[in-house]
Design an enzyme around this catalytic site. Structure first.
Site, short mmCIF file in Angstrom:
data_model
loop_
_atom_site.label_atom_id
_atom_site.label_comp_id
_atom_site.label_asym_id
_atom_site.label_seq_id
_atom_site.Cartn_x
_atom_site.Cartn_y
_atom_site.Cartn_z
N LYS A 175 53.40 66.13 18.97
CA LYS A 175 53.65 66.30 17.54
C LYS A 175 53.49 67.76 17.09
CE LYS A 175 52.06 61.54 16.63
NZ LYS A 175 50.94 60.72 16.12
N TYR A 200 43.12 62.43 13.73
CA TYR A 200 43.13 61.23 12.87
C TYR A 200 41.82 61.11 12.09
CZ TYR A 200 46.79 60.53 16.28
OH TYR A 200 47.87 60.72 17.09
#
Ligand code: GLU
Length: 306
Positions: free
Chosen positions: A69, A241
Site C-alpha cells: 500500500k 491499523y
C-alpha cells in the site's frame, strides 16, 4: 553518538528472536498464507551511505501484502496529486484493517489509504480505466526500480487464494461503489488489489525498495521530498491499523506492516529497515517483527521524536 554496530545488533536480535517461542499467529484467512512456517525470521537494514546488513532468512521471499500500500500510495499521489484526498482521508482509524464500521458513518470515504477500504480506493484511482495488467506492470516497475532488482514478482497462488476467500474486501468494495467512491467494477479493482498484495519480496529487497522514503542525498529519488514526508507521516499514524499508536510509542519510526508478517520501517535520513516474522499479534502486525525493530531503534537511538 558513535556509529552503531548494526551487524552486531542484528546478530543479537536474530539469535534471540529465532529462539523465541512466543511467535504470534500466522494469518490463516488467506489459505495460502496459512502454509507459511512461523519459525522464519529475517531483518535487513540499508543505511544512508548505501551499506547493507542482513540477518536470518533475508533472501527468502515472503508475501508483502499491505506493505504494497506504500508503493500504490506513492503511485496514486504521483498520478492524482492532492485530488486523491477527495476520496480517502488521512486520519488513523483505531479499527481493524478490514473494518466496515466507519465506512457507513462516513459515506463510503475510508479513513486513510492504509486500511483495506482506503487501499482499495487508491488502487481504483491508479487503475482508472486501465487493464489491471497494465496497472500491475506499472506497480512492479516502480517497486523493481526502487529496489534496483528486476526479479521481484507476484505470487499468483497467493492472489488466487485471496480472490477466492476475500469476501470482506468484496463487501468493502461494493459498499464504496454504492457510495460512488469506486470508479471501476469491484471485481476489476479487487483483482488488481489482490495481485498487488501478492507481490513477494525478501527483506533484502524490501529494505532496498524503501530507500526512496529515506530522504537521504544518495538514495533513489522517485517522489518529491514533500511527498516522502507525507507518506512517512501516514505510515507513522496509520501504518499499523489499531496498533499504530503502540508502534509509534514503542518504535518511534514510521512503518507499514502486512499480514504476511513483513514490516517496512523508515528512519528518515538514516536507514530503511525491513523485518519479517510470519506470526502476528492481536492487531494483525508481525509480533516478533515489531519487537525486533523496537530493539533496533533503542540500540541505535533512531527515532523521529528526538
Ligand atoms: N491482502 C490483505 C487483505 O486485504 C492485506 C491486509 C494486510 O496485509 O494487513 O486482507
Amino acid at each position: 553518538m558513535t556509529d552503531p554496530d548494526i551487524a552486531a545488533i542484528l546478530d543479537e536480535i536474530d539469535s534471540d528472536q529465532s529462539a523465541n517461542e512466543d511467535r504470534g499467529k500466522v494469518a490463516d484467512y488467506i489459505p495460502e498464507l496459512a502454509t507459511v512456517n512461523p519459525a522464519h525470521f529475517a531483518m535487513s537494514v540499508v543505511l544512508a551511505n548505501g551499506q547493507q546488513f542482513s540477518t536470518g532468512d533475508a533472501s527468502l521471499p515472503f508475501s508483502i501484502q499491505s506493505v504494497s500500500k506504500v508503493f500504490t500510495l506513492a503511485l496514486a499521489l504521483g498520478r492524482l496529486g492532492d485530488r486523491l484526498w477527495d476520496r480517502v482521508g488521512r486520519e488513523p482509524s483505531g479499527l481493524a484493517f478490514n473494518s466496515i464500521l466507519q465506512l457507513e458513518h462516513e459515506q463510503g470515504i475510508p479513513r486513510n489509504p492504509f486500511v483495506n477500504a482506503g487501499a482499495i480506493v487508491v488502487t481504483d484511482a491508479i487503475l482508472a480505466g486501465h487493464a489491471p495488467r497494465e496497472m500491475l506492470g506499472e506497480l512492479l516497475l516502480f517497486i523493481r526500480t526502487a529496489a534496483g532488482d528486476d526479479a521481484i514478482h507476484i505470487n499468483e497462488n497467493v492472489a488466487r487464494s485471496e480472490t477466492e476467500t476475500g469476501h470482506r474486501n468484496f463487501a468493502l468494495a461494493h459498499f464504496m461503489r454504492a457510495h460512488g467512491n469506486l470508479l471501476n467494477p469491484p471485481e476489476l479493482t479487487l483483482g488488481a488489489y489482490f495481485h498487488q498484495c501478492a507481490v513477494e519480496m525478501t527483506t533484502e529487497q524490501l529494505a532496498l525498495a524503501g530507500r526512496f522514503l529515506m530522504n537521504a542525498p544518495d538514495m533513489p529519488r522517485l517522489v518529491s521530498r514533500e511527498r516522502v514526508r507525507r507518506i512517512n507521516a501516514l505510515m507513522m499514524t496509520c501504518g499499523h491499523y489499531d496498533g499504530s499508536g503502540d508502534f509509534a510509542f514503542r518504535v518511534g519510526l514510521p512503518g507499514k506492516s502486512g499480514v504476511g508478517g513483513g514490516i517496512l520501517v523508515i528512519a528518515p535520513g538514516r536507514a530503511s529497515i525491513a523485518v519479517w516474522s510470519p506470526g502476528l499479534n492481536a492487531q494483525g502486525n508481525s509480533k516478533l517483527g515489531t519487537e525486533a525493530v523496537e530493539r533496533l531503534a533503542r540500540r541505535t537511538g533512531w527515532s523521529v521524536f528526538g
